[in-house]
Design an enzyme around this catalytic site. Structure first.
Site, short mmCIF file in Angstrom:
data_model
loop_
_atom_site.label_atom_id
_atom_site.label_comp_id
_atom_site.label_asym_id
_atom_site.label_seq_id
_atom_site.Cartn_x
_atom_site.Cartn_y
_atom_site.Cartn_z
N LYS A 8 66.32 -6.77 25.32
CA LYS A 8 67.66 -6.17 25.36
C LYS A 8 68.22 -6.23 23.95
CE LYS A 8 70.63 -6.72 28.91
NZ LYS A 8 71.70 -7.22 29.76
N ASP A 41 79.84 -10.89 37.82
CA ASP A 41 79.66 -9.44 37.70
C ASP A 41 78.43 -9.01 38.49
OD1 ASP A 41 80.47 -6.97 36.77
OD2 ASP A 41 79.22 -7.05 34.98
N THR A 59 83.05 1.77 39.02
CA THR A 59 83.68 1.32 40.25
C THR A 59 83.86 -0.19 40.31
OG1 THR A 59 83.40 1.14 42.61
CG2 THR A 59 81.39 1.40 41.33
N LEU A 79 63.76 1.07 29.00
CA LEU A 79 63.82 0.82 30.44
C LEU A 79 65.19 1.16 31.01
CD1 LEU A 79 62.13 -2.72 30.50
CD2 LEU A 79 61.14 -0.59 31.36
N LYS A 99 76.27 -7.02 40.77
CA LYS A 99 76.31 -5.62 41.21
C LYS A 99 74.89 -5.07 41.18
CE LYS A 99 77.37 -4.26 36.59
NZ LYS A 99 78.34 -4.14 35.60
N ASN A 120 72.35 -5.41 38.40
CA ASN A 120 71.89 -6.75 38.07
C ASN A 120 70.83 -7.27 39.03
OD1 ASN A 120 75.26 -7.29 37.23
ND2 ASN A 120 73.59 -7.22 35.76
N GLN A 165 69.78 1.37 29.99
CA GLN A 165 70.85 1.26 29.02
C GLN A 165 72.10 0.74 29.70
OE1 GLN A 165 71.41 4.73 26.64
NE2 GLN A 165 73.04 3.77 25.45
N GLY A 166 72.69 -0.29 29.14
CA GLY A 166 73.97 -0.78 29.65
C GLY A 166 75.07 -0.33 28.71
N ASN A 167 76.29 -0.82 28.94
CA ASN A 167 77.40 -0.45 28.06
C ASN A 167 77.22 -1.02 26.68
OD1 ASN A 167 78.97 1.00 29.85
ND2 ASN A 167 79.59 -0.90 30.86
N ASP A 214 71.42 -11.14 33.97
CA ASP A 214 72.72 -11.35 33.30
C ASP A 214 73.50 -12.55 33.80
OD1 ASP A 214 72.24 -9.29 31.66
OD2 ASP A 214 73.69 -7.91 32.52
P1 AMP Z 1 71.70 -4.09 31.56
O1 AMP Z 1 72.24 -3.80 30.20
O2 AMP Z 1 71.24 -5.50 31.73
O3 AMP Z 1 72.60 -3.63 32.67
O4 AMP Z 1 70.33 -3.23 31.68
C1 AMP Z 1 70.34 -1.83 31.81
C2 AMP Z 1 69.17 -1.41 32.67
O5 AMP Z 1 67.94 -1.73 32.02
C3 AMP Z 1 69.09 -2.09 34.01
O6 AMP Z 1 69.91 -1.48 34.96
C4 AMP Z 1 67.61 -1.98 34.35
O7 AMP Z 1 67.31 -0.72 34.89
C5 AMP Z 1 66.96 -2.10 32.99
N1 AMP Z 1 66.56 -3.49 32.74
C6 AMP Z 1 67.34 -4.47 32.24
N2 AMP Z 1 66.67 -5.63 32.13
C7 AMP Z 1 65.41 -5.39 32.59
C8 AMP Z 1 64.24 -6.20 32.75
N3 AMP Z 1 64.24 -7.47 32.39
N4 AMP Z 1 63.14 -5.62 33.26
C9 AMP Z 1 63.15 -4.31 33.62
N5 AMP Z 1 64.21 -3.50 33.49
C10 AMP Z 1 65.34 -4.02 32.99
#
Ligand code: AMP
Length: 463
Positions: free
Chosen positions: A41, A134, A174, A18, A136, A139, A20-22, A152
């Site tokens: 996650k 955080d 940013t 879905l 943004k 989130n 990817q975060g850092n 988060d």
């Molecule tokens: P994050 O690491 O939490 O910033 O997640 C990265 C991306 O995954 C987010 O920007 C969303 O696009 C997607 N994502 C995270 N959590 C969810 C969730 N519970 N349901 C659907 N998409 C999610």
């Protein structure tokens, strides 16, 4: 994970990625028993251990379990393998709110509905002593009824670690949503910092672009620290006024949530896309004894407070010490048996320490040190594996709700277990609300009972 079928821990079937975060990758998944759609996650355990965040994450996960609100993405459970931590989260089918904005800015009425939900979530979390720090666009997610879900909350350790990794300037890009006092790294009030970020988000919802932007980072910092921004002409006077109060560079005069809710712009009526489906989750029932829809903006504060006051009356599996999400045993257990005992209590920390002191005196345990909320105790006589030593550490999960962790740091495990069973548990009986290890047993018993009676049908997903 079973790679061929993508089955995680025999419980979830993992689907597409879905996002990817850092720090993590997020996947769609389905609970094999209930059919419920979730998001998982996956965090690299090595990475968080390397930056020394495991204890903080452990604490923050337990906080997240206390935070239950229709507009806060729910953490269902946490699991761990040797190398990964898995957060099982409520699935936000509608994806990121800001994908919608990229197709066009919102009218003030539409923005107001999302803003109400954002403020409701933030106010609720602040009332529990949890700050986002955080907030943004990434989130802010949406469910299939177009309700906002803030993600988060309470996981600021992960956000912090982004900074420790030096990634803020690269991947996060940013600081446009961050309050001036946070940027200047002064000590700051988490609630005021969140209000600033909500102001930036409100601006973006209605303008379609950021209030503070500049290709030069120094210049951008300068603009933020002076709150130098201009509203489009189309903004109503009431909206401009609210933004002016939220984007106040001085946190001490920045508008608090109570006054945001009394502002003229906030109080204007709106009625848009009422949700089609009623959410009938345990959480909704918990709010007021009967189901509420997920966008009936909030359990009112007094109802929520009542929930906290009535903790022992709630469904035991619904709350922290008895919830699967709190089971971090995989993460923190010793190879040969558990060396930690945890219990929750509603007594203040001083009472817990006083009781432990009293116990130590009676058992002639040496009190070695009291440091940063940790009490170090040691047996007077040497056992078969040296002196038995243990730490008692207190974590504040909420102002009136503590988690106490007893951990053997030296000596023989059997001697330690005997001490806990025969002496510590009976002595603390009056102050313990629930022992976590009892939860394991209770849950196992209930699950066995359920299996014998009727296996759960693969019901429709909750969302
Ligand atoms: P994050 O690491 O939490 O910033 O997640 C990265 C991306 O995954 C987010 O920007 C969303 O696009 C997607 N994502 C995270 N959590 C969810 C969730 N519970 N349901 C659907 N998409 C999610």
């Amino acid at each position: 994970m079973d790679e061929r079928r993508n089955i995680l821990m025999d419980r979830y079937e993992i689907g597409r990625q879905l996002g990817q975060g850092n720090f993590a990758k997020v996947y769609y998944a389905r609970n094999l028993t209930s059919g419920q759609a979730v998001a998982i996650k996956i965090i690299d355990k090595d990475k968080v251990t390397r930056v020394g965040l495991i204890v903080q994450i452990k604490r923050e996960i337990s906080i997240m379990r206390l935070v239950r609100h229709p507009n806060v993405l729910q953490l269902f459970e946490v699991m761990a393998s040797k190398s990964k931590i898995y957060f099982v989260l409520e699935y936000a089918k509608g994806g990121e709110l800001f994908n919608k904005i990229s197709k066009g800015k919102f009218s003030e009425d539409v923005a107001r509905r999302y803003f109400h939900q954002l403020i409701s979530a933030v106010e609720y979390c602040h009332s529990r002593g949890v700050y986002h720090r955080d907030l943004k666009p990434e989130n802010l997610l949406l469910d299939d009824n177009d309700n906002l879900k803030v993600s988060d909350f309470g996981l600021s350790a992960l956000a912090e670690s982004k900074r420790q990794d030096g990634l803020l300037h690269t991947t996060c890009g940013t600081p446009a949503y961050v309050a001036p006092e946070v940027l200047s790294r002064r000590g700051y009030d988490g609630s005021k910092a969140d209000i600033w970020s909500c102001g930036v988000i409100l601006f973006v919802l209605v303008a379609g672009y950021l209030p503070f932007h500049d290709p030069n980072l120094i210049e951008l910092y300068r603009k933020i620290s002076k709150a130098e921004y201009r509203c489009p002409r189309s903004f109503s006077v009431e909206l401009k006024d609210l933004l002016f109060r939220m984007l106040d560079p001085d946190p001490s005069t920045r508008i608090p949530i109570s006054r945001i809710k009394r502002s003229t712009w906030y109080r204007k009526p709106f009625e848009l896309n009422p949700p089609k489906v009623k959410h009938d989750t345990a959480r909704d029932k918990v709010c007021n004894g009967e189901a509420t829809t997920s966008n009936s903006r909030e359990c009112s504060n007094s109802e929520e407070n009542q929930v906290l006051q009535n903790l022992p009356n709630m469904n035991a599996f619904d709350i922290i010490s008895l919830s699967t999400g709190f089971d971090l045993s995989n993460l923190f257990e010793e190879k040969y048996g558990r060396k930690e005992e945890r219990f929750t209590t509603r007594q203040p920390a001083e009472t817990v320490f006083a009781k432990l002191h009293e116990l130590a005196e009676r058992l002639k345990l040496k009190i070695k040190k009291k440091d940063n909320g940790v009490l170090k105790l040691a047996a007077p006589k040497e056992g078969i594996k040296g002196f038995l030593e243990l730490d008692a550490e207190i974590f504040e999960l909420a102002p009136s709700f503590l988690l106490v962790e007893l951990k053997k740091t030296n000596g023989d495990t059997i001697e330690y277990k005997k001490l806990v069973k025969d002496e510590i548990r009976p002595a603390l009986k009056d102050m313990v609300w629930a022992w976590q290890s009892d939860r394991h047993q209770q849950q196992e018993q209930i699950m066995q009972g359920e299996q014998q009676q009727s296996p759960l049908p693969p019901g429709p997903p909750q969302q």
